[in-house]
Design a protein around this motif. Structure first.
Motif, short mmCIF file in Angstrom:
data_model
loop_
_atom_site.label_atom_id
_atom_site.label_comp_id
_atom_site.label_asym_id
_atom_site.label_seq_id
_atom_site.Cartn_x
_atom_site.Cartn_y
_atom_site.Cartn_z
N GLU A 188 0.84 -1.21 0.00
CA GLU A 188 0.00 0.00 0.00
C GLU A 188 0.87 1.25 0.00
N GLY A 189 1.94 1.24 0.79
CA GLY A 189 2.86 2.37 0.80
C GLY A 189 3.48 2.60 -0.57
N LEU A 190 3.83 1.51 -1.25
CA LEU A 190 4.43 1.61 -2.59
C LEU A 190 3.44 2.21 -3.59
N ASN A 191 2.19 1.79 -3.52
CA ASN A 191 1.17 2.35 -4.42
C ASN A 191 0.99 3.85 -4.20
N LEU A 192 0.90 4.26 -2.93
CA LEU A 192 0.75 5.69 -2.63
C LEU A 192 1.99 6.46 -3.09
N TYR A 193 3.16 5.87 -2.88
CA TYR A 193 4.42 6.50 -3.28
C TYR A 193 4.46 6.74 -4.79
N ARG A 194 4.10 5.72 -5.58
CA ARG A 194 4.14 5.84 -7.05
C ARG A 194 3.22 6.95 -7.54
N VAL A 195 2.00 6.99 -7.03
CA VAL A 195 1.04 7.99 -7.49
C VAL A 195 1.48 9.39 -7.10
N LEU A 196 1.90 9.56 -5.84
CA LEU A 196 2.31 10.89 -5.38
C LEU A 196 3.57 11.38 -6.10
N LYS A 197 4.50 10.46 -6.38
CA LYS A 197 5.70 10.85 -7.13
C LYS A 197 5.33 11.24 -8.56
#
Length: 342
Positions: A60-69
């Protein structure tokens, strides 16, 4: 002082619900036998289960990271893992998992991230999560249809869960491209934050309304870069497949090998969709009772209650404590960091 008393009361209520859950689920069982079964398991499979829970949060952290980046925000993977822990912890202790996303948005905003883009990141993550849940559960229905027919009222609970999940998925898709509906979501989030008595909710809400003018532009930007959405779905599939496999590793810990990981994943997906919408923190009570009903075909009767306790301990009870401790560490670390910077 009033807020502190309310928080203490909520914690005590949460503990009471746990006590009542285990009392009603285990009242006709021999506790000595259950403890003997738990102590006999192969510990390496239990450790795999805990590793899966950390993988669940990391995904979940990775998904949020990708979108925000992709939306050009300066975040680290540790930041977004913190937001994932916030989501898991508050979803677990609030009815119908209602506190997870509002508190994630609140913590993101505290880190100076624009609310409109954070809302989009959370909606895309939740949308991919719910769609993946539905796909796994549908496969579970197809493979286990003949078994579900004979499960009495439980099959109606699963049906209602499916309907609720479809409504959520459809709503999220529409909200993603509608400013008006996104603002309604913000109003709902504002109500939850007020009920939870978080500080500066009004200023948070006013900033959110001001930033919503960027919402549609960011949503359209992401649809033009669909690769990020496809990768989000892939990560959600990995996240949920392994999360739903925890009962399988509990099964292996008792030395059984008749059924495959796929049998457990698709059955657990059914259970998850069936109880997720219920208005209890972590769907306590119903999750335990449904586990005993759905998984009696995989576990011997003498082992079933012990397997349920271990499985729920890994995927819910113990990990709620771990998530709470990790959040406390994150919070203390950020306070010390701010002091050093000042």
């Amino acid at each position: 002082m009033k807020n502190t008393k309310k928080k203490i009361l909520n914690v005590l209520l949460f503990i009471l619900v746990i006590f009542l859950t285990f009392y009603f689920v285990l009242r006709n069982n021999d506790m000595n036998k259950i403890m003997s079964n738990i102590l006999s398991v192969d510990i390496k499979y239990i450790l795999i289960g805990f590793f899966i829970m950390f993988l669940f949060v990391f995904c979940e952290g990775l998904n949020l990271y990708r979108v925000l980046k992709r939306l050009n925000h300066n975040v680290s993977i540790m930041d977004t893992i913190k937001y994932a822990l916030v989501g898991f912890f508050f979803s677990s202790i609030t009815p119908s998992s209602s506190g997870g996303q509002p508190l994630q948005l609140y913590f993101m905003n505290k880190d100076k991230l624009p609310i409109s883009d954070c809302l989009i990141a959370l909606i895309i993550q939740l949308f991919s999560f719910q769609v993946t849940c539905s796909i796994l559960a549908i496969i579970g229905v197809i493979l286990n249809f003949h078994k579900l027919i004979g499960m009495g009222n439980l099959k109606y609970l699963l049906l209602v869960g499916f309907v609720v999940n479809i409504i959520i998925v459809t709503s999220l898709f529409v909200i993603l491209f509608s400013n008006k509906l996104a603002i309604k979501v913000l109003n709902f989030i504002n109500k939850i934050l007020n009920k939870l008595h978080f500080k500066k909710v009004q200023s948070f809400y006013e900033r959110a309304l001001d930033e919503m003018k960027h919402y549609q532009k960011s949503a359209l930007f992401l649809t033009e870069h669909r690769g990020i959405i496809y990768r989000t779905f892939l990560i959600s599939f990995i996240q949920l497949f392994f999360y739903q496999s925890i009962p399988y590793f509990v099964y292996k810990s008792f030395g059984f090998c008749t059924y495959s990981i796929f049998d457990f994943v698709f059955m657990q997906a059914l259970l998850y969709v069936g109880v997720a919408f219920l208005p209890f923190p972590g769907a306590m009570g119903v999750s335990e009772g449904s586990f005993v009903t759905l998984f009696k075909m995989f576990f011997p009767t003498s082992i079933l209650s012990s397997a349920m306790l271990i499985s729920r301990g890994i995927s819910f009870y113990l990990f709620v404590i771990i998530a709470g401790v990790l959040l406390l560490i994150f919070t203390l670390f950020s306070k010390y960091k701010k002091k050093d910077e000042s």
